[in-house]
Structure formats: C-alpha cells, structure tokens
Design a protein around this motif. Structure first.
Motif, PDB file in Angstrom:
ATOM      1  N   ASP A  36       0.832  -1.205   0.000  1.00  0.00           N
ATOM      2  CA  ASP A  36       0.000   0.000   0.000  1.00  0.00           C
ATOM      3  C   ASP A  36       0.866   1.254   0.000  1.00  0.00           C
ATOM      4  O   ASP A  36       0.550   2.255  -0.665  1.00  0.00           O
ATOM      5  CB  ASP A  36      -0.924   0.001   1.222  1.00  0.00           C
ATOM      6  N   THR A  37       1.979   1.216   0.743  1.00  0.00           N
ATOM      7  CA  THR A  37       2.907   2.351   0.743  1.00  0.00           C
ATOM      8  C   THR A  37       3.478   2.575  -0.652  1.00  0.00           C
ATOM      9  O   THR A  37       3.568   3.717  -1.129  1.00  0.00           O
ATOM     10  CB  THR A  37       4.045   2.106   1.750  1.00  0.00           C
ATOM     11  N   SER A  58      -4.334  16.624   0.024  1.00  0.00           N
ATOM     12  CA  SER A  58      -5.649  16.428   0.644  1.00  0.00           C
ATOM     13  C   SER A  58      -5.733  15.067   1.310  1.00  0.00           C
ATOM     14  O   SER A  58      -6.315  14.923   2.397  1.00  0.00           O
ATOM     15  CB  SER A  58      -6.738  16.567  -0.415  1.00  0.00           C
ATOM     16  N   TYR A  59      -5.119  14.051   0.674  1.00  0.00           N
ATOM     17  CA  TYR A  59      -5.095  12.716   1.274  1.00  0.00           C
ATOM     18  C   TYR A  59      -4.248  12.698   2.543  1.00  0.00           C
ATOM     19  O   TYR A  59      -4.658  12.151   3.573  1.00  0.00           O
ATOM     20  CB  TYR A  59      -4.555  11.707   0.259  1.00  0.00           C
ATOM     21  N   LEU A  60      -3.065  13.328   2.508  1.00  0.00           N
ATOM     22  CA  LEU A  60      -2.211  13.375   3.695  1.00  0.00           C
ATOM     23  C   LEU A  60      -2.903  14.087   4.850  1.00  0.00           C
ATOM     24  O   LEU A  60      -2.724  13.726   6.014  1.00  0.00           O
ATOM     25  CB  LEU A  60      -0.888  14.090   3.379  1.00  0.00           C
ATOM     26  N   ALA A  61      -3.704  15.091   4.523  1.00  0.00           N
ATOM     27  CA  ALA A  61      -4.409  15.858   5.553  1.00  0.00           C
ATOM     28  C   ALA A  61      -5.622  15.124   6.093  1.00  0.00           C
ATOM     29  O   ALA A  61      -6.250  15.580   7.049  1.00  0.00           O
ATOM     30  CB  ALA A  61      -4.823  17.207   4.986  1.00  0.00           C
ATOM     31  N   GLY A  62      -5.947  13.968   5.495  1.00  0.00           N
ATOM     32  CA  GLY A  62      -7.087  13.180   5.970  1.00  0.00           C
ATOM     33  C   GLY A  62      -8.421  13.653   5.449  1.00  0.00           C
ATOM     34  O   GLY A  62      -9.478  13.264   5.979  1.00  0.00           O
ATOM     35  N   ASN A  63      -8.409  14.458   4.396  1.00  0.00           N
ATOM     36  CA  ASN A  63      -9.662  14.989   3.862  1.00  0.00           C
ATOM     37  C   ASN A  63     -10.360  14.024   2.918  1.00  0.00           C
ATOM     38  O   ASN A  63     -11.561  14.168   2.674  1.00  0.00           O
ATOM     39  CB  ASN A  63      -9.403  16.325   3.140  1.00  0.00           C
ATOM     40  N   ILE A  64      -9.621  13.084   2.359  1.00  0.00           N
ATOM     41  CA  ILE A  64     -10.227  12.054   1.510  1.00  0.00           C
ATOM     42  C   ILE A  64      -9.689  10.696   1.935  1.00  0.00           C
ATOM     43  O   ILE A  64      -8.591  10.580   2.470  1.00  0.00           O
ATOM     44  CB  ILE A  64      -9.956  12.286   0.002  1.00  0.00           C
ATOM     45  N   SER A  65     -10.473   9.651   1.709  1.00  0.00           N
ATOM     46  CA  SER A  65     -10.077   8.293   2.094  1.00  0.00           C
ATOM     47  C   SER A  65      -9.065   7.732   1.098  1.00  0.00           C
ATOM     48  O   SER A  65      -8.868   8.279   0.002  1.00  0.00           O
ATOM     49  CB  SER A  65     -11.299   7.380   2.135  1.00  0.00           C
ATOM     50  N   LYS A  66      -8.457   6.618   1.483  1.00  0.00           N
ATOM     51  CA  LYS A  66      -7.497   5.971   0.581  1.00  0.00           C
ATOM     52  C   LYS A  66      -8.198   5.519  -0.704  1.00  0.00           C
ATOM     53  O   LYS A  66      -7.646   5.648  -1.805  1.00  0.00           O
ATOM     54  CB  LYS A  66      -6.843   4.776   1.269  1.00  0.00           C
ATOM     55  N   GLU A  67      -9.410   4.990  -0.555  1.00  0.00           N
ATOM     56  CA  GLU A  67     -10.158   4.531  -1.730  1.00  0.00           C
ATOM     57  C   GLU A  67     -10.438   5.689  -2.682  1.00  0.00           C
ATOM     58  O   GLU A  67     -10.286   5.551  -3.909  1.00  0.00           O
ATOM     59  CB  GLU A  67     -11.470   3.868  -1.292  1.00  0.00           C
TER      60      GLU A  67
END
Length: 411
Positions: A36-37, A58-67
């Motif tokens: 995954d990494t 945005s992903y690093l900030a937790g605003n969107i999910s991995k999916e």
C-alpha cells in the motif's frame, strides 16, 4: 533505464532510483502494508508529473479516504505493485504478472534485498537451529531466477553485514556461493560493506551490497564501488536533522513544522514544496518509561550510558540483568543516529529523543528522516507498520547515490 524491484519493502531503495529518473516497471513485495505504501508513492509521482499534487496533500491531511485517493490514479500505475511472497510456488505467477506489465520493454536492471533475519548476527544461535527449514536462507536463488529470466545489464543485491560470516547447513560460508550463483548467469560480480554515514546519511548503518554487471558490457563490477567513493560526504548531526521539527510530548501528533528554518541539507533533501508535515506521530509512554527516559538522557548529556542493571529496582520489569543490558538508548544529538532497525515498531526504548524537555522516543517522521525519506513520503497503514517499513529500508540518500553511479558507469 527500466528496472524491476524485488523484495521492495517500504521503498527506500526504490525511492533513490526514482530520484535519479529510473523507470520502475514493477515492485514485488509480500507485506500488504508495504505494498500500500508503494502504491501511494506511485500515486504521488503520477500526480506530481500531472500537476495534481493538491489531491495528494488532501489525502495526507485526511480529507479524503485511501479509496477516494486511489480513484484519481489510473490503474496501470497502481498495478505496478505485485503483492506476492517470492517462493517456488509463486514464481511462475510473479513472472507472468511481470511479463504482462512490461510487455516488450527491455529490463535494464534488477534491484532488491531479500529479508535479512536469517543472516543476521542477532539471534543467530536461535536461527541456526532451524536452518534446514528456513527458506529465507536461499531466497537469493529466486533472485538468480529473475536474472536468468530478464538478463538485465546490472543488478543490486542488498543485505545485512552478517551475510559476510554466515554459514549454511553444510557449515560453509554462503556468500561465495551466492556470488558464484550470480556469476553463472553471466555477470561480473563484486561486493562491499558500506556505511551509510560515509555517504551523507545521518545514521551509522553498515550493509552489504553485491553489484553485478553483464559480462558482455566489458565493464568490471569493482568500477562501481570505486566510482561510488566519489560521493562520500560527511553527514549532519541529529540536532541539525531535527532542528525544524516541532517540540512535542509522548503521545502527541504535530503535523506542522516549527518556526525554525531547516539547515540547508534538510531543505535540499527532505523538505518538500508543500508545507504540510505528515506522520509526525509520537508513541505514548507510561510514567515508568518516561522516568527511565529522563535518566537515560541526563546520563547521555554527561557522557554516560545507563545499562538496564543500573536502573533503580522500582523501574525494572525484567529479571534478566545479564543480557541485552542496552535496552534503553538515547540518540546523540551531536552525532549521527545509531542503526535504525525494525524493532522500533515494537517500542521506542532504543531511540529516545535527545531533548530532555520532550521526554519521548522519536516520531515516525523523525525515524523516516534518519532513513532519508522525504517529508512527503507516506507510510501505510498504521504507526506500527510505518516504523517497521522504515526500520527495514535502505536509506534513500545512499540509494540515490548508488543509482547515480550506475548511470555514470553505464554511459
């Protein structure tokens, strides 16, 4: 040049080659978290090359999910990561998948290092008792199969220092057999023990590198190690490495840089264009551990090292006071780090922060910096898994110099 990456782990070796503009055709790795990494890093490079880095941030900030995040990435980039354990049973499937991915593209190089626990001097007596059944000892034979299958111009095989002295079930040194195996595939082969600290990495880390170059190229493998010497440089101290990171306590997460300006080396090699600091997560500690940490740091400041049997009786939890007495160890802020290993995923006692006011072990991001991962490098899927991936990695800065040297000798 086009390369494939075996036993990829969290991608330290790979990242160095990417920084030197190698084209990674595929990764093969057995741990799902590490896969995954690798997918996330492939996604990062796709977004960077297409001017879409805000999606990554945005992903690093937790605003969107991995999916959701992976949904922005074309499938051919994520499918480069093959989640397989390299073994006799899986070898045909792995090769079929690699062939599907690379098509008619010529593979110029193979990089990677099999799991090293079997060869390590730590726990060797215990491992010796299961030599006959330990498949990890002979993973180099699968590596050799890939050399035979793809006939690349070069390969880089990395492993622990213990391989220099390791003996197989016949009580014969294994390294000469590994070298002979690789030579039989048509390569001029040489090996050398490299200390990362000699090449600018802020960590004293000795690892064995085996380099091979195809005989028909009429070049010698020792040329690689001779040329690599050109890139030796002094490394910065832990104090300078951590200088721009925030002050924090055990159990805290602080994903913001401090107001201090990074030293030039950090600015040029670790800080990224975005100012979002990720995974600066500190492990929580109980009061007993924090009391021990204070004692260890104070002793370090006065030039001493506290052994476990020297701790006050009230702070001891183990009866064994004869072995493994250096269970608690503080980083020396005026030097490089001692070797970072995967055990940091279990506890941080061996990697105590040198600043007494913070009284904690190092964060995920601080560990990643010791291994020279850029600050925007994200490790999936948990703090524990991130520490494990970081501890097992090849320092990125050394990998980049290896990749650059290979390009130069193959010109």
């Amino acid at each position: 040049m086009n390369i494939i990456d075996l036993f990829s782990g969290g991608g330290g070796l790979t990242e160095g080659f990417k920084q030197q503009s190698y084209n990674i055709l595929c990764h093969v790795e057995m741990e799902k978290d590490a896969c995954d990494t690798l997918k996330t890093r492939e996604a990062y490079y796709y977004l960077k090359n297409n001017n879409k880095l805000p999606i990554y941030e945005s992903y690093l900030a937790g605003n969107i999910s991995k999916e959701e995040f992976y949904g922005y990435i074309p499938s051919e980039h994520l499918s480069k990561v093959l989640n397989y354990k390299i073994s006799q049973n899986e070898l045909p499937n792995i090769i079929d998948n690699i062939n599907r991915l690379v098509g008619k593209t010529k593979i110029d190089g193979i990089i990677g290092g099999p799991p090293c626990q079997a060869y390590s001097t730590i726990g060797r007596a215990r491992n010796d008792r299961k030599k006959e059944k330990d498949e990890r000892i002979y993973l180099y034979k699968y590596y050799s199969k890939f050399l035979e299958e793809y006939n690349p111009k070069f390969f880089v095989f990395e492993n622990v220092k213990g391989l220099l002295s390791y003996k197989d079930i016949y009580k014969e040194r294994l390294l000469p057999k590994i070298i002979k195996e690789f030579q039989s595939k048509g390569y001029d082969v040489n090996h050398k023990l490299l200390n990362s600290a000699d090449y600018g990495v802020p960590q004293k880390r000795e690892r064995l590198f085996i380099f091979g170059i195809k005989n028909n190229l009429h070049k010698k493998a020792n040329t690689f190690f001779e040329s690599l010497l050109f890139y030796r440089e002094e490394s910065i101290s832990i104090k300078d490495l951590f200088f721009d990171l925030p002050i924090m306590s055990a159990g805290e997460t602080k994903n913001e840089y401090s107001e201090k300006k990074p030293v030039p080396f950090v600015k040029n090699n670790l800080r990224c264009s975005n100012e979002y600091l990720s995974q600066n997560i500190s492990r929580p500690n109980n009061n007993r551990d924090k009391t021990i940490y204070r004692l260890v740091v104070k002793a370090k400041d006065s030039g001493k090292t506290i052994k476990y049997n020297e701790l006050p009786t009230s702070l001891k939890t183990h009866k064994n006071e004869k072995h493994f007495l250096d269970r608690f160890k503080c980083l020396n802020e005026n030097e490089q780090s001692h070797t970072l290993v995967a055990h940091i995923s279990k506890d941080g006692h061996y990697y105590i922060h040198p600043d007494l006011t913070q009284n904690r072990s190092i964060t995920v991001r601080e560990a990643a910096r010791i291994q020279m991962f850029p600050d925007d490098y994200h490790f999936e899927n948990s703090r524990t898994s991130a520490f494990k991936q970081i501890g097992n990695a090849v320092p990125v800065y050394l990998s980049s110099k290896i990749a650059r040297t290979i390009k130069e000798i193959l010109k």
